[in-house]
Design an enzyme around this catalytic site. Structure first.
Site, mmCIF file in Angstrom:
data_model
loop_
_atom_site.group_PDB
_atom_site.id
_atom_site.type_symbol
_atom_site.label_atom_id
_atom_site.label_comp_id
_atom_site.label_asym_id
_atom_site.label_seq_id
_atom_site.Cartn_x
_atom_site.Cartn_y
_atom_site.Cartn_z
ATOM 1 N N VAL A 147 0.859 -1.172 0.000
ATOM 2 C CA VAL A 147 0.000 0.000 0.000
ATOM 3 C C VAL A 147 0.899 1.227 0.000
ATOM 4 O O VAL A 147 1.848 1.311 0.787
ATOM 5 C CB VAL A 147 -0.921 0.031 1.234
ATOM 6 C CG1 VAL A 147 -1.847 1.253 1.182
ATOM 7 C CG2 VAL A 147 -1.748 -1.246 1.326
ATOM 8 N N CYS A 148 0.628 2.164 -0.887
ATOM 9 C CA CYS A 148 1.343 3.441 -0.905
ATOM 10 C C CYS A 148 2.853 3.198 -1.000
ATOM 11 O O CYS A 148 3.322 2.437 -1.848
ATOM 12 C CB CYS A 148 0.950 4.235 0.332
ATOM 13 S SG CYS A 148 1.339 5.994 0.282
ATOM 14 N N THR A 149 3.642 3.800 -0.125
ATOM 15 C CA THR A 149 5.097 3.684 -0.208
ATOM 16 C C THR A 149 5.625 2.338 0.273
ATOM 17 O O THR A 149 6.842 2.115 0.258
ATOM 18 C CB THR A 149 5.778 4.809 0.600
ATOM 19 O OG1 THR A 149 5.285 4.799 1.940
ATOM 20 C CG2 THR A 149 5.509 6.170 -0.029
#
Length: 329
Positions: free
Chosen positions: A119-121
């Site tokens: 998720v995300c970074t």
């Protein structure tokens, strides 16, 4: 019988990896999707399909970047079977990505998992572990250029909300983890289950549009300010035929040097960036006025409605009229 990753355990074990300074919603968003899927299954008289849990190095209390502490289990060994490993993002992910032992653990855990996701970074940790080499992947829009520059073997795509490349999934910023988890529920249990979960959470089962629903101005300025002056000029001249020789001259560079440096600074080709700026200008008008699509296409430099429609589909995955109806500014 020995654990076979191609036959997921039931209920499916879902591990969400947290760490100090993790982004809170990267953990709780997907976790709640699987928990709500369990609630739905019980109402339908079925067994709970998922066993979600939060894990973290060392276990115990792990403080998220928002200041709230999560209670996590320690890191399991590779012998513990699981269906899904999800790596959350957040400021603390780079410390994990720089830790060879942590990268080795992620690689080993991924070999056991039926699917691995970020998720995300969290994509930075998957990339550091070598799991994204040669694969399509995405992350938060503001970090796509950094991910591509740091890990050139990864085929970074800034537009999708999530990408599934074989057994590896990556999602865009923060709430996109919910979209990805809903897609996993649909893959596991079918569309009716995913729709029921989305309805309970009051979110779209399948969100229209990519993560380019954010401001293109912010995206282009996020990583490098070298071309801010050029971008300001382009926004004021969107109806002009903005060819590379003209842009390079405005930037005071040769065409070859301009193309190279522009891609390094923004993660985009000039043509893609200009298309985004035109889409950004058009969506502002779509949400604020009742002007015709024909006029908006002309004023924003697309020329024709069809060219504008293709641009919207590439950038937002939704045509202009649907954007006007669903995503007012």
């Amino acid at each position: 019988m020995p654990f076979d990753p191609h036959i997921p355990p039931f209920p499916r074990r879902v591990e969400v990896l947290a760490f100090p300074s993790v982004q809170l919603l990267d953990v709780t968003g997907p976790f709640q999707v699987f928990a709500t899927a369990n609630d739905w299954a019980e109402r339908e008289g079925r067994r709970r399909p998922y066993a979600p849990l939060v894990i973290a190095p060392g276990g115990g209390q792990t403080a998220a970047s928002a200041g709230l502490a999560l209670l996590a289990e320690g890191l399991p060994t590779a012998k513990v079977g699981l269906d899904t490993l999800i790596v959350a993002g957040g400021p603390g992910v780079h410390a994990l990505a720089a830790d060879p032992a942590m990268c080795a653990w992620v690689r080993e855990r991924s070999r056991v998992a039926g699917r691995t996701a970020s998720v995300c970074t969290g994509a930075f940790l998957l990339a550091a572990a070598g799991l994204l080499d040669g694969r399509r992947a995405t992350t938060h829009w503001s970090r796509c250029a950094e991910l591509a520059a740091t890990f050139p073997a990864v085929r970074v795509e800034p537009d999708p909300i999530y990408i599934r490349d074989g057994a590896v999934w990556t999602s865009a910023g923060v709430t996109a983890g919910i979209d990805m988890a809903l897609a996993m529920v649909e893959a596991d249990l079918g569309r009716p289950a995913a729709t029921a979960v989305a309805r309970q959470l009051v979110v779209f089962a399948k969100r229209l549009g990519g993560q380019a629903q954010f401001s293109t101005d912010l995206a282009l300025a996020g990583a490098d300010d070298s071309f801010d002056g050029l971008h300001d000029w382009v926004r004021q001249n969107l109806r002009t035929r903005l060819a590379v020789p003209m842009l390079a001259a405005r930037a005071g560079m040769s065409e070859r040097n301009f193309l190279r440096r522009y891609k390094q600074a923004t993660g985009l080709t000039p043509a893609r960036a200009i298309e985004r700026m035109r889409v950004e200008a058009a969506r502002q008008v779509l949400g604020a006025t009742t002007q015709s699509l024909k006029r908006i296409a002309r004023d924003c430099g697309f020329g024709t409605e069809e060219t504008m429609r293709r641009g919207f589909l590439r950038v937002l995955s939704v045509p202009p009229q649907a954007y006007r109806e669903r995503f007012p500014v």
